[in-house]
Design a protein around this motif. Sequence first.
Motif, PDB file in Angstrom:
ATOM      1  N   PHE A 141       2.728  -5.704   3.453  1.00  0.00           N
ATOM      2  CA  PHE A 141       2.128  -6.773   4.252  1.00  0.00           C
ATOM      3  C   PHE A 141       2.766  -8.107   3.884  1.00  0.00           C
ATOM      4  O   PHE A 141       3.033  -8.374   2.712  1.00  0.00           O
ATOM      5  CB  PHE A 141       0.618  -6.818   4.003  1.00  0.00           C
ATOM      6  CG  PHE A 141      -0.070  -5.572   4.453  1.00  0.00           C
ATOM      7  CD1 PHE A 141      -0.633  -5.488   5.717  1.00  0.00           C
ATOM      8  CD2 PHE A 141      -0.127  -4.461   3.620  1.00  0.00           C
ATOM      9  CE1 PHE A 141      -1.246  -4.326   6.139  1.00  0.00           C
ATOM     10  CE2 PHE A 141      -0.747  -3.291   4.043  1.00  0.00           C
ATOM     11  CZ  PHE A 141      -1.306  -3.221   5.306  1.00  0.00           C
TER      12      PHE A 141
ATOM     13  N   TRP B 284      12.024   3.476   9.648  1.00  0.00           N
ATOM     14  CA  TRP B 284      11.165   2.298   9.860  1.00  0.00           C
ATOM     15  C   TRP B 284      10.107   2.545  10.906  1.00  0.00           C
ATOM     16  O   TRP B 284      10.341   3.234  11.890  1.00  0.00           O
ATOM     17  CB  TRP B 284      12.000   1.112  10.319  1.00  0.00           C
ATOM     18  CG  TRP B 284      13.017   0.697   9.325  1.00  0.00           C
ATOM     19  CD1 TRP B 284      14.256   1.253   9.145  1.00  0.00           C
ATOM     20  CD2 TRP B 284      12.890  -0.313   8.354  1.00  0.00           C
ATOM     21  NE1 TRP B 284      14.902   0.615   8.115  1.00  0.00           N
ATOM     22  CE2 TRP B 284      14.086  -0.354   7.630  1.00  0.00           C
ATOM     23  CE3 TRP B 284      11.893  -1.214   8.032  1.00  0.00           C
ATOM     24  CZ2 TRP B 284      14.305  -1.247   6.594  1.00  0.00           C
ATOM     25  CZ3 TRP B 284      12.107  -2.112   7.012  1.00  0.00           C
ATOM     26  CH2 TRP B 284      13.305  -2.118   6.302  1.00  0.00           C
ATOM     27  N   ASN B 285       8.963   1.932  10.691  1.00  0.00           N
ATOM     28  CA  ASN B 285       7.877   1.926  11.683  1.00  0.00           C
ATOM     29  C   ASN B 285       7.129   0.609  11.511  1.00  0.00           C
ATOM     30  O   ASN B 285       6.223   0.526  10.698  1.00  0.00           O
ATOM     31  CB  ASN B 285       6.947   3.118  11.471  1.00  0.00           C
ATOM     32  CG  ASN B 285       5.851   3.176  12.512  1.00  0.00           C
ATOM     33  OD1 ASN B 285       5.919   2.479  13.519  1.00  0.00           O
ATOM     34  ND2 ASN B 285       4.843   3.981  12.277  1.00  0.00           N
ATOM     35  N   ASN B 286       7.557  -0.403  12.209  1.00  0.00           N
ATOM     36  CA  ASN B 286       6.962  -1.738  12.064  1.00  0.00           C
ATOM     37  C   ASN B 286       5.603  -1.798  12.703  1.00  0.00           C
ATOM     38  O   ASN B 286       5.399  -1.312  13.814  1.00  0.00           O
ATOM     39  CB  ASN B 286       7.858  -2.798  12.679  1.00  0.00           C
ATOM     40  CG  ASN B 286       9.133  -2.966  11.888  1.00  0.00           C
ATOM     41  OD1 ASN B 286       9.111  -2.882  10.679  1.00  0.00           O
ATOM     42  ND2 ASN B 286      10.230  -3.190  12.571  1.00  0.00           N
ATOM     43  N   GLY B 287       4.659  -2.430  11.976  1.00  0.00           N
ATOM     44  CA  GLY B 287       3.310  -2.609  12.458  1.00  0.00           C
ATOM     45  C   GLY B 287       3.136  -3.925  13.128  1.00  0.00           C
ATOM     46  O   GLY B 287       3.941  -4.768  13.214  1.00  0.00           O
TER      47      GLY B 287
ATOM     48  N   GLU C 216       6.356   6.714   1.116  1.00  0.00           N
ATOM     49  CA  GLU C 216       5.917   6.046   2.340  1.00  0.00           C
ATOM     50  C   GLU C 216       4.975   4.925   1.946  1.00  0.00           C
ATOM     51  O   GLU C 216       4.088   5.092   1.101  1.00  0.00           O
ATOM     52  CB  GLU C 216       5.198   7.023   3.271  1.00  0.00           C
ATOM     53  CG  GLU C 216       4.791   6.380   4.576  1.00  0.00           C
ATOM     54  CD  GLU C 216       4.173   7.355   5.560  1.00  0.00           C
ATOM     55  OE1 GLU C 216       3.729   6.892   6.630  1.00  0.00           O
ATOM     56  OE2 GLU C 216       4.127   8.570   5.270  1.00  0.00           O
TER      57      GLU C 216
ATOM     58  N   SER D 238       2.974  -6.464   9.101  1.00  0.00           N
ATOM     59  CA  SER D 238       3.275  -5.457   8.089  1.00  0.00           C
ATOM     60  C   SER D 238       4.500  -4.665   8.505  1.00  0.00           C
ATOM     61  O   SER D 238       4.909  -4.665   9.665  1.00  0.00           O
ATOM     62  CB  SER D 238       2.086  -4.518   7.875  1.00  0.00           C
ATOM     63  OG  SER D 238       1.891  -3.696   8.994  1.00  0.00           O
TER      64      SER D 238
ATOM     65  N   ARG E 247       5.990  -0.764   7.884  1.00  0.00           N
ATOM     66  CA  ARG E 247       5.715   0.586   7.385  1.00  0.00           C
ATOM     67  C   ARG E 247       7.021   1.348   7.351  1.00  0.00           C
ATOM     68  O   ARG E 247       7.805   1.294   8.295  1.00  0.00           O
ATOM     69  CB  ARG E 247       4.701   1.278   8.295  1.00  0.00           C
ATOM     70  CG  ARG E 247       4.204   2.560   7.707  1.00  0.00           C
ATOM     71  CD  ARG E 247       3.013   3.070   8.453  1.00  0.00           C
ATOM     72  NE  ARG E 247       2.624   4.355   7.944  1.00  0.00           N
ATOM     73  CZ  ARG E 247       1.527   4.968   8.256  1.00  0.00           C
ATOM     74  NH1 ARG E 247       0.672   4.407   9.098  1.00  0.00           N
ATOM     75  NH2 ARG E 247       1.247   6.139   7.744  1.00  0.00           N
ATOM     76  N   GLU E 248       7.235   2.073   6.235  1.00  0.00           N
ATOM     77  CA  GLU E 248       8.526   2.713   6.027  1.00  0.00           C
ATOM     78  C   GLU E 248       8.362   3.963   5.172  1.00  0.00           C
ATOM     79  O   GLU E 248       7.478   4.032   4.329  1.00  0.00           O
ATOM     80  CB  GLU E 248       9.438   1.698   5.318  1.00  0.00           C
ATOM     81  CG  GLU E 248      10.784   2.215   4.921  1.00  0.00           C
ATOM     82  CD  GLU E 248      11.612   1.155   4.197  1.00  0.00           C
ATOM     83  OE1 GLU E 248      11.680  -0.003   4.671  1.00  0.00           O
ATOM     84  OE2 GLU E 248      12.180   1.490   3.158  1.00  0.00           O
TER      85      GLU E 248
ATOM     86  N   ASP F 279       0.858  -1.188   0.000  1.00  0.00           N
ATOM     87  CA  ASP F 279       0.000   0.000   0.000  1.00  0.00           C
ATOM     88  C   ASP F 279       0.892   1.234   0.000  1.00  0.00           C
ATOM     89  O   ASP F 279       1.722   1.402   0.903  1.00  0.00           O
ATOM     90  CB  ASP F 279      -0.901   0.052   1.235  1.00  0.00           C
ATOM     91  CG  ASP F 279      -2.002  -0.995   1.218  1.00  0.00           C
ATOM     92  OD1 ASP F 279      -2.195  -1.660   0.185  1.00  0.00           O
ATOM     93  OD2 ASP F 279      -2.660  -1.160   2.265  1.00  0.00           O
TER      94      ASP F 279
ATOM     95  N   GLU G 175       3.234   0.781   3.253  1.00  0.00           N
ATOM     96  CA  GLU G 175       3.075  -0.324   4.194  1.00  0.00           C
ATOM     97  C   GLU G 175       3.078  -1.600   3.374  1.00  0.00           C
ATOM     98  O   GLU G 175       2.321  -1.733   2.405  1.00  0.00           O
ATOM     99  CB  GLU G 175       1.796  -0.196   5.001  1.00  0.00           C
ATOM    100  CG  GLU G 175       1.702  -1.219   6.110  1.00  0.00           C
ATOM    101  CD  GLU G 175       0.611  -0.933   7.128  1.00  0.00           C
ATOM    102  OE1 GLU G 175       0.557  -1.648   8.138  1.00  0.00           O
ATOM    103  OE2 GLU G 175      -0.181   0.017   6.912  1.00  0.00           O
TER     104      GLU G 175
END
Length: 135
Positions: free
Chosen positions: A102, A132-135, A98, A111, A113-114, A81, A100
Amino acid sequence: MPAPSPIAADQRCPCTSGDVFGSCCDPVLASGRAPTALRLMRSRFTAFAVGDAGHLLRTWHPSTRPAELDLDDDVRWVRLDILDVDGGGPFDATGVVEFEAFHRLDGQRSSLRERSRFVREDRVWLYVDAIWNNG
């Protein structure tokens, strides 16, 4: 030379653009060149999905590229996404995408997110690094 793709040209592209592989990520995987940072991002997701570490390394900026890349065969990348795009057009020098992504691992969904940074050098887009922002 890149390895033959396990995806037929008339199948949907793994990057979930809605286009078929033959006119979406396949040409970028084959050439290592994308017209925009977004197209490079999509091709890099597809490279993860099909296990093409060579494409990932070829499109990684030399200043941040690892010496080698060992992909986890157990991770199945299933959807991308796109959340935001800043710059990265055909005449820009930099861009940020940016997203995400999955994936499934050991039957579990997760997922990643980066915000990925890209630069265009000698008319070639390259991935630089990410927040990085891992879900």
